[in-house]
Design a protein around this motif. Structure first.
Motif, short mmCIF file in Angstrom:
data_model
loop_
_atom_site.label_atom_id
_atom_site.label_comp_id
_atom_site.label_asym_id
_atom_site.label_seq_id
_atom_site.Cartn_x
_atom_site.Cartn_y
_atom_site.Cartn_z
N ASP A 190 1.13 -1.13 0.20
CA ASP A 190 0.43 0.13 0.17
C ASP A 190 0.98 1.09 0.32
OD1 ASP A 190 -2.37 -1.28 0.31
OD2 ASP A 190 -2.65 -1.37 2.29
N GLU A 191 2.38 1.04 1.00
CA GLU A 191 2.55 2.60 1.18
C GLU A 191 3.24 2.68 -0.48
OE1 GLU A 191 7.00 3.92 3.26
OE2 GLU A 191 5.12 2.61 4.20
N LEU A 192 4.44 1.80 -1.29
CA LEU A 192 4.42 1.92 -2.30
C LEU A 192 3.40 2.60 -2.83
CD1 LEU A 192 7.26 3.10 -3.76
CD2 LEU A 192 6.76 0.14 -4.44
N VAL A 193 2.39 2.21 -3.61
CA VAL A 193 1.71 2.53 -4.69
C VAL A 193 0.74 3.11 -4.49
CG1 VAL A 193 -0.75 1.74 -5.51
CG2 VAL A 193 1.11 -0.20 -4.70
N ASP A 194 0.98 3.38 -3.00
CA ASP A 194 -0.26 5.36 -2.49
C ASP A 194 0.37 6.31 -2.87
OD1 ASP A 194 -2.24 3.75 -1.90
OD2 ASP A 194 -1.97 3.33 0.53
N TRP A 195 2.51 6.25 -2.35
CA TRP A 195 3.05 7.14 -2.89
C TRP A 195 3.34 6.91 -4.25
CZ3 TRP A 195 7.56 6.86 -5.90
CH2 TRP A 195 7.90 8.24 -6.14
N PHE A 196 3.12 6.80 -5.52
CA PHE A 196 3.36 6.38 -6.57
C PHE A 196 2.20 6.72 -7.11
CE2 PHE A 196 3.91 4.71 -10.93
CZ PHE A 196 4.47 5.28 -11.60
N LEU A 197 1.23 6.52 -6.82
CA LEU A 197 -0.52 7.72 -7.44
C LEU A 197 0.06 8.95 -6.99
CD1 LEU A 197 -2.40 4.72 -6.95
CD2 LEU A 197 -1.39 5.53 -9.17
N SER A 198 -0.19 9.39 -5.21
CA SER A 198 -0.11 10.44 -5.01
C SER A 198 1.07 11.76 -5.98
CB SER A 198 -0.40 10.86 -3.46
OG SER A 198 1.04 10.09 -3.18
N SER A 199 2.32 11.07 -6.06
CA SER A 199 3.62 11.52 -6.28
C SER A 199 3.05 12.15 -8.11
CB SER A 199 4.09 11.29 -5.89
OG SER A 199 4.10 10.06 -7.24
N GLY A 200 2.94 12.05 -8.74
CA GLY A 200 1.79 12.38 -10.13
C GLY A 200 2.84 11.98 -10.45
N GLU A 201 4.37 10.66 -10.37
CA GLU A 201 4.89 9.85 -10.92
C GLU A 201 4.50 9.04 -12.35
OE1 GLU A 201 8.75 9.79 -11.32
OE2 GLU A 201 8.40 12.18 -9.91
N SER A 202 3.11 8.17 -11.89
CA SER A 202 2.72 7.57 -12.74
C SER A 202 2.14 8.56 -13.94
CB SER A 202 1.22 6.55 -12.26
OG SER A 202 0.39 6.42 -13.09
N ASP A 203 1.30 9.65 -13.69
CA ASP A 203 1.05 10.93 -14.83
C ASP A 203 2.19 11.03 -15.79
OD1 ASP A 203 -1.87 10.13 -13.60
OD2 ASP A 203 -2.33 11.56 -12.45
N ASN A 204 2.72 11.61 -14.67
CA ASN A 204 4.00 12.22 -15.52
C ASN A 204 4.71 11.58 -16.30
OD1 ASN A 204 3.82 14.56 -13.80
ND2 ASN A 204 5.83 14.25 -12.39
N GLU A 205 4.77 9.92 -15.95
CA GLU A 205 5.73 9.21 -17.74
C GLU A 205 4.16 9.28 -18.47
OE1 GLU A 205 8.39 5.97 -19.22
OE2 GLU A 205 8.22 7.99 -17.32
N LEU A 206 2.97 9.10 -17.75
CA LEU A 206 2.43 9.20 -19.42
C LEU A 206 2.09 9.86 -19.99
CD1 LEU A 206 -0.61 6.62 -17.43
CD2 LEU A 206 1.25 5.87 -18.78
N GLU A 207 2.52 11.18 -20.36
CA GLU A 207 2.55 12.19 -20.14
C GLU A 207 3.97 12.43 -21.10
OE1 GLU A 207 1.61 17.28 -20.17
OE2 GLU A 207 1.72 15.64 -18.01
N ILE A 208 4.42 11.67 -20.42
CA ILE A 208 6.43 12.26 -21.74
C ILE A 208 5.98 10.67 -22.26
CG2 ILE A 208 8.58 11.68 -20.84
CD1 ILE A 208 8.39 12.02 -17.92
N GLN A 209 5.61 10.25 -22.33
CA GLN A 209 6.03 9.21 -23.29
C GLN A 209 4.87 8.48 -24.17
OE1 GLN A 209 8.49 6.38 -23.63
NE2 GLN A 209 9.56 7.02 -21.65
N LEU A 210 3.78 9.62 -24.33
CA LEU A 210 2.62 9.68 -25.01
C LEU A 210 3.00 9.49 -26.22
CD1 LEU A 210 -0.70 9.71 -24.47
CD2 LEU A 210 -0.29 12.04 -25.23
N ALA A 211 3.55 9.85 -26.69
CA ALA A 211 4.16 9.39 -28.69
C ALA A 211 4.41 8.32 -28.81
CB ALA A 211 5.56 10.96 -28.71
N ASN A 212 4.50 7.61 -27.76
CA ASN A 212 5.04 6.12 -27.71
C ASN A 212 3.47 5.54 -27.71
OD1 ASN A 212 7.85 6.64 -28.45
ND2 ASN A 212 8.23 7.08 -26.09
N CYS A 213 2.78 5.62 -27.55
CA CYS A 213 1.41 5.28 -27.54
C CYS A 213 0.61 4.96 -27.99
CB CYS A 213 0.71 5.71 -26.10
SG CYS A 213 -0.70 4.74 -25.06
N ASP A 214 0.25 3.91 -28.14
CA ASP A 214 -1.15 3.35 -28.55
C ASP A 214 -2.54 2.91 -28.05
OD1 ASP A 214 0.31 3.32 -30.94
OD2 ASP A 214 -0.15 1.57 -31.52
N VAL A 215 -3.49 3.09 -28.09
CA VAL A 215 -4.79 3.30 -27.07
C VAL A 215 -5.46 1.95 -28.26
CG1 VAL A 215 -5.24 5.02 -26.01
CG2 VAL A 215 -6.35 4.72 -28.50
#
Length: 154
Positions: free
Chosen positions: A35-60
């Motif tokens: 829980d601690e690592l997941v909560d930190w990762f989500l609340s830190s914005g790291e997940s959102d930032n990584e997705l924004e950085i990698q958007l050009a390499n993303c397919d949906v």
């Protein structure tokens, strides 16, 4: 699921991709990251930032014009692949995985790679079911988890 389509992601997709990632990480990663690592990762914005950085390499993957899954890949690596948690075990993961494999192999790769966590048995079983082979594991002593590295050959 009637109308399935895969396309390159665009900036308008970012919010939905981030929501899918937060939902998947929040629901599926706690058992092996804690829980601690997941909560930190989500609340830190790291997940959102990584997705924004990698958007050009993303397919949906769209189901009836709504984003249901996404994949980020480059070079010979599937960097990230997630399916909306409410759509797990519907076959969408295998569809977007096959698409991503095709894209990587068609780019001239003869070997492609993906990794997951040792505790993520659902992902390990998924990759094995789809013809991937474990090539090694590696302990991350600093963070207290083990990574599992897979390869697939043409």
């Amino acid at each position: 699921m009637s109308n399935i389509k895969i396309r390159k992601a665009n900036h308008r997709d970012l919010r939905v991709i981030q929501e899918i990632a937060r939902g998947t990480i929040g629901k599926s990663y706690r058992s092996f990251l804690g829980d601690e690592l997941v909560d930190w990762f989500l609340s830190s914005g790291e997940s959102d930032n990584e997705l924004e950085i990698q958007l050009a390499n993303c397919d949906v993957l769209l189901v009836d014009n709504s984003i249901a899954a996404f994949t980020i890949y480059f070079d010979d690596l599937i960097h990230l692949m997630m399916v909306d948690v409410y759509l797990h075990r519907t076959g969408l993961g295998s569809i977007i995985l096959a698409h991503t494999e095709s894209q990587l192999f068609n780019s001239g790769n003869t070997v492609i790679r993906v990794e997951t966590f040792e505790g993520n048995q659902q992902a390990i079983n998924f990759y094995k079911k789809n013809g991937w082979s474990i090539v090694r594991t590696e302990e991350d002593k600093a963070n207290g988890f083990v990574r599992v590295f897979f390869e697939k050959h043409t």
